[in-house]
Design a protein around this motif. Sequence first.
Motif, PDB file in Angstrom:
ATOM      1  N   THR A 239      -1.985  45.313 -15.517  1.00 35.58           N
ATOM      2  CA  THR A 239      -2.271  46.212 -14.402  1.00 35.58           C
ATOM      3  C   THR A 239      -1.014  47.016 -14.101  1.00 35.58           C
ATOM      4  OG1 THR A 239      -3.922  44.776 -13.373  1.00 35.58           O
ATOM      5  CG2 THR A 239      -2.835  46.372 -11.938  1.00 35.58           C
TER       6      THR A 239
ATOM      7  N   LYS B 228     -12.042  42.363 -13.581  1.00 31.05           N
ATOM      8  CA  LYS B 228     -11.026  42.809 -14.535  1.00 31.05           C
ATOM      9  C   LYS B 228     -11.127  42.095 -15.877  1.00 31.05           C
ATOM     10  CE  LYS B 228      -7.793  44.135 -10.894  1.00 31.05           C
ATOM     11  NZ  LYS B 228      -6.468  43.927 -10.272  1.00 31.05           N
TER      12      LYS B 228
ATOM     13  N   GLU C 255      -5.345  37.613 -12.960  1.00 32.65           N
ATOM     14  CA  GLU C 255      -6.324  38.676 -12.777  1.00 32.65           C
ATOM     15  C   GLU C 255      -7.317  38.777 -13.929  1.00 32.65           C
ATOM     16  OE1 GLU C 255      -4.591  42.425 -11.939  1.00 32.65           O
ATOM     17  OE2 GLU C 255      -3.226  41.645 -10.422  1.00 32.65           O
TER      18      GLU C 255
ATOM     19  N   SER D  96      -9.693  35.650  -7.734  1.00 32.12           N
ATOM     20  CA  SER D  96     -10.402  36.931  -7.750  1.00 32.12           C
ATOM     21  C   SER D  96     -11.751  36.868  -7.040  1.00 32.12           C
ATOM     22  CB  SER D  96     -10.607  37.403  -9.196  1.00 32.12           C
ATOM     23  OG  SER D  96      -9.367  37.577  -9.842  1.00 32.12           O
TER      24      SER D  96
END
Length: 350
Positions: free
Chosen positions: A18, A58, A81, A116
């Motif tokens: 990211t 993601k 993530e 998440s």
Amino acid sequence: MMLNICGQHELNHIALRTHYKHHAELGGYDLLANYTTPKAVIGINEQRPPAMILQKYKWLYELLIKLKYKPDLLHIYYAEEYLRFSPFLFPKIPVVATFHQPPENLEREVIYGDYSGRVGKFTHALTKNRFSKLAAAIILEENQRAILEQVMPTEKIHLIPHGVHPDLFREIAFEERQHILTVGNWQRDWKVYEEILKIFFEINPELTFVLVNRSLPSEILARLTKYQNFKYTREISDSELEYFYRSAYCLFLPLLSATANNSLIESLVYGCPVVTSDVFSIYYPFKGNYISFEHSTEAYINSIKHFVLLSEKKRKDVALKAQEEVAVIKWPRVAEKVLQLYSELIRSSS
């Protein structure tokens, strides 16, 4: 595989990461890719957000990599993530994952998988043993190791610290000392911050506390603006941020927990000493007279006073020592360790 200029094999690897909009131009873990030359770097770029489904889930990028690429190695830069299915999607190649979260958050992720949210928890239930199937896990601070040892062999866990961009290292140049600086939002202890702010307002109201923060909750800002020794700025350039570091008596960084911390590292690179919380492991590499680790109100106050009262000669000595020691984690040096790990994993898997 291609040969690079050093005569070593350049790995056909993919980096999944990211790119955060709150990171400075020369900050963030995704800079690792500049020194390891992956075939492709994919994932969320907050400057140009993708479709909502990819932002929310993601780990779908893992599936996209499977469909589009045939790498020799996959490195997931932000495991909390993205990591869900890769060790099963790529059973014949090494999958490496870097973990960023401090112990409390990391434990929730490896045990419950809910970092998440609810869908993350559901997918975690399907692949609970994904950690043990990793070829390697990279941790940024030794305090993460015991958490990961609950779900994977310790010999697969490698401590390779977060890097810092070489261009940040310049000759120490001091500005007139003006304030006590605090930077950032994640895992900041606002209760302690307000307590120290209040005490200094009573004992030394002319000493200004500057907070640089792009996402400060409104209720916290309302509490802090009651104090006339407090100044807040939300959006500044990288050069302005550097000026704030160079003109500060010290960086005051009260933390609830931490692993790598960009603000702390940047402060030391710029020659600004740090007063922070005692939340790091005994193996934390930076422990000179340029940083103090505290856990009580009185200790915070005394450490801040200490750095305020430093002579200019002593201040320069402290700054030079800090910059010298942080140089060990310049990105090229960190990347060399990561590439060495890649090579070892490739050899062992072939």
